[in-house]
Write a protein that holds these residues in place. Sequence first.
Motif, PDB file in Angstrom:
ATOM      1  N   LEU A   1       0.850  -1.188   0.000  1.00  0.00           N
ATOM      2  CA  LEU A   1       0.000   0.000   0.000  1.00  0.00           C
ATOM      3  C   LEU A   1       0.885   1.236   0.000  1.00  0.00           C
ATOM      4  N   VAL A   2       0.657   2.134  -0.943  1.00  0.00           N
ATOM      5  CA  VAL A   2       1.416   3.381  -1.050  1.00  0.00           C
ATOM      6  C   VAL A   2       0.489   4.525  -0.667  1.00  0.00           C
ATOM      7  N   ASN A   3       0.825   5.200   0.418  1.00  0.00           N
ATOM      8  CA  ASN A   3       0.012   6.289   0.947  1.00  0.00           C
ATOM      9  C   ASN A   3       0.642   7.607   0.510  1.00  0.00           C
ATOM     10  N   THR A   4       0.062   8.227  -0.512  1.00  0.00           N
ATOM     11  CA  THR A   4       0.642   9.464  -1.021  1.00  0.00           C
ATOM     12  C   THR A   4      -0.393  10.232  -1.832  1.00  0.00           C
ATOM     13  N   ARG A   5      -0.087  11.480  -2.098  1.00  0.00           N
ATOM     14  CA  ARG A   5      -0.975  12.312  -2.918  1.00  0.00           C
ATOM     15  C   ARG A   5      -0.857  11.912  -4.383  1.00  0.00           C
ATOM     16  N   LEU A   6      -1.789  12.404  -5.170  1.00  0.00           N
ATOM     17  CA  LEU A   6      -1.831  12.010  -6.581  1.00  0.00           C
ATOM     18  C   LEU A   6      -0.599  12.480  -7.341  1.00  0.00           C
ATOM     19  N   ASP A   7      -0.165  13.723  -7.094  1.00  0.00           N
ATOM     20  CA  ASP A   7       0.968  14.285  -7.829  1.00  0.00           C
ATOM     21  C   ASP A   7       2.262  14.081  -7.051  1.00  0.00           C
ATOM     22  N   ASP A   8       2.756  12.858  -7.046  1.00  0.00           N
ATOM     23  CA  ASP A   8       3.984  12.527  -6.326  1.00  0.00           C
ATOM     24  C   ASP A   8       4.890  11.709  -7.243  1.00  0.00           C
ATOM     25  N   PRO A   9       5.738  12.379  -8.039  1.00  0.00           N
ATOM     26  CA  PRO A   9       6.599  11.638  -8.971  1.00  0.00           C
ATOM     27  C   PRO A   9       7.589  10.722  -8.278  1.00  0.00           C
ATOM     28  N   THR A  10       7.972  11.047  -7.031  1.00  0.00           N
ATOM     29  CA  THR A  10       8.890  10.168  -6.304  1.00  0.00           C
ATOM     30  C   THR A  10       8.240   8.806  -6.081  1.00  0.00           C
TER      31      THR A  10
ATOM     32  N   ARG B   1      36.694  22.025   2.178  1.00  0.00           N
ATOM     33  CA  ARG B   1      37.847  22.080   1.272  1.00  0.00           C
ATOM     34  C   ARG B   1      38.862  20.979   1.544  1.00  0.00           C
ATOM     35  N   ASP B   2      38.806  20.382   2.741  1.00  0.00           N
ATOM     36  CA  ASP B   2      39.697  19.264   3.061  1.00  0.00           C
ATOM     37  C   ASP B   2      39.054  17.915   2.771  1.00  0.00           C
ATOM     38  N   GLY B   3      37.850  17.927   2.224  1.00  0.00           N
ATOM     39  CA  GLY B   3      37.166  16.685   1.896  1.00  0.00           C
ATOM     40  C   GLY B   3      36.370  16.088   3.044  1.00  0.00           C
ATOM     41  N   ALA B   4      36.281  16.777   4.186  1.00  0.00           N
ATOM     42  CA  ALA B   4      35.517  16.270   5.329  1.00  0.00           C
ATOM     43  C   ALA B   4      34.023  16.479   5.088  1.00  0.00           C
ATOM     44  N   TRP B   5      33.210  15.516   5.540  1.00  0.00           N
ATOM     45  CA  TRP B   5      31.763  15.564   5.376  1.00  0.00           C
ATOM     46  C   TRP B   5      31.129  16.008   6.688  1.00  0.00           C
ATOM     47  N   HIS B   6      30.343  17.080   6.631  1.00  0.00           N
ATOM     48  CA  HIS B   6      29.693  17.637   7.817  1.00  0.00           C
ATOM     49  C   HIS B   6      28.184  17.370   7.738  1.00  0.00           C
ATOM     50  N   PHE B   7      27.643  16.733   8.762  1.00  0.00           N
ATOM     51  CA  PHE B   7      26.210  16.451   8.822  1.00  0.00           C
ATOM     52  C   PHE B   7      25.423  17.747   8.944  1.00  0.00           C
ATOM     53  N   LEU B   8      24.405  17.905   8.097  1.00  0.00           N
ATOM     54  CA  LEU B   8      23.515  19.053   8.185  1.00  0.00           C
ATOM     55  C   LEU B   8      22.133  18.654   8.695  1.00  0.00           C
ATOM     56  N   GLU B   9      21.554  17.610   8.111  1.00  0.00           N
ATOM     57  CA  GLU B   9      20.263  17.127   8.579  1.00  0.00           C
ATOM     58  C   GLU B   9      19.965  15.779   7.947  1.00  0.00           C
ATOM     59  N   CYS B  10      18.932  15.123   8.463  1.00  0.00           N
ATOM     60  CA  CYS B  10      18.403  13.907   7.849  1.00  0.00           C
ATOM     61  C   CYS B  10      16.898  14.035   7.786  1.00  0.00           C
ATOM     62  N   ASN B  11      16.370  14.068   6.571  1.00  0.00           N
ATOM     63  CA  ASN B  11      14.929  14.096   6.372  1.00  0.00           C
ATOM     64  C   ASN B  11      14.456  12.644   6.309  1.00  0.00           C
ATOM     65  N   PRO B  12      13.637  12.184   7.265  1.00  0.00           N
ATOM     66  CA  PRO B  12      13.226  10.778   7.254  1.00  0.00           C
ATOM     67  C   PRO B  12      12.308  10.416   6.098  1.00  0.00           C
ATOM     68  N   ASN B  13      11.795  11.426   5.403  1.00  0.00           N
ATOM     69  CA  ASN B  13      10.943  11.154   4.244  1.00  0.00           C
ATOM     70  C   ASN B  13      11.306  12.115   3.121  1.00  0.00           C
ATOM     71  N   GLY B  14      12.599  12.270   2.913  1.00  0.00           N
ATOM     72  CA  GLY B  14      13.086  13.273   1.977  1.00  0.00           C
ATOM     73  C   GLY B  14      12.900  12.897   0.518  1.00  0.00           C
ATOM     74  N   GLN B  15      12.896  13.921  -0.327  1.00  0.00           N
ATOM     75  CA  GLN B  15      12.807  13.727  -1.775  1.00  0.00           C
ATOM     76  C   GLN B  15      14.132  13.151  -2.292  1.00  0.00           C
ATOM     77  N   TRP B  16      14.041  12.411  -3.391  1.00  0.00           N
ATOM     78  CA  TRP B  16      15.274  11.879  -3.984  1.00  0.00           C
ATOM     79  C   TRP B  16      15.178  11.735  -5.501  1.00  0.00           C
ATOM     80  N   ALA B  17      13.990  11.906  -6.076  1.00  0.00           N
ATOM     81  CA  ALA B  17      13.850  11.685  -7.515  1.00  0.00           C
ATOM     82  C   ALA B  17      14.430  12.811  -8.364  1.00  0.00           C
TER      83      ALA B  17
END
Length: 323
Positions: free
Chosen positions: A8-17, A283-299
């Motif tokens: 079951l996919v619970n989402t709105r009609l216009d959700d390309p993701t 600039r040194d290649g280190a990765w800094h955490f900014l946030e995590c969206n538990p239901n974030g967009q990715w498409a």
Amino acid sequence: MIDSRPVLVNTRLDDPTADHVIGELHRRGVPVVRLDTGRPEGVTLAVGAGAGKDWRGDLRTPTRQVDPHGIRAVYHRRPSPTASTFPADDPAGHQRDFTTAQIRHGLSGLLVALPDCLQVNHPHRNAAAEYKPVQLTTALASDFTVPPTLITNEPEAAREFIRAHHPVVYKPLRHTDYRENGELRTIWVRPVTAEEIDSSLRACPHLFQKQVIKTADARMAVVGGESFTTRITLDGDHPDWRMDYSLVSFSPVEAPATVRRSAELYLRTLGLVFGAFDFAIDRDGAWHFLECNPNGQWAFVDPATTRGITVALADVLEKGVSP
């Protein structure tokens, strides 16, 4: 043996993701029921529990029918905010408020209560994981590198933090509709100086964070024990690349192993199956955490990464159990 249990996919009609994942499930022959719990026009249900049995019965959409007991997984993507349209003649809105609450607690409540059913992600866990203080606490415990951060409604505390950590950016604690003179506006991440802080800060808490002097951003989706990362390069120096997608380019990249391990720990700690992580790469290649969206967009990312996430999500939903 063919598994006839639907996803079951619970989402709105216009959700390309969601469309990407639904298309992949259809390609595999996995039954899919799609509905929008926020706009359940044409949805009917008659389900019961008791006498040693959990919720069983009949849930119907305009095009599908399913016994909730037989749902193998629920993908909670992006349903509309719940809003009843009944009754039509209700000037004060009291009856609509009542029916809206019943829809939320009845239909949405049924989906999150299904036993032996994978929830991606469970809405209660999504809601908890959206709080910025929870995100930063969990990130630190997961050994991510986190920029110095202050949450305050005290003007002088904000000024002192900005002076100590210049350059500093301001971020809203939650994306919320905001209007000025009746016009809907987006509050972007933006640089802030000590001189800009005034007494209006006392109206509510604000989040300030040391700005990472970066060469790129990265968006990493993690699901089913796999990670899929896109390097985001901005033609400019604004801290929020979402302002103008025409200035942004996306390319696949491999996140460092330490970052991937921290992401897996982060998701386990919060009980999440999926998470979309945002990082700043310095600039040194280190990765800094900014946030995590538990239901974030990715498409919106590069096609190869979009395809990888689609397949991984479909794998998890088809299996129907937590990875």
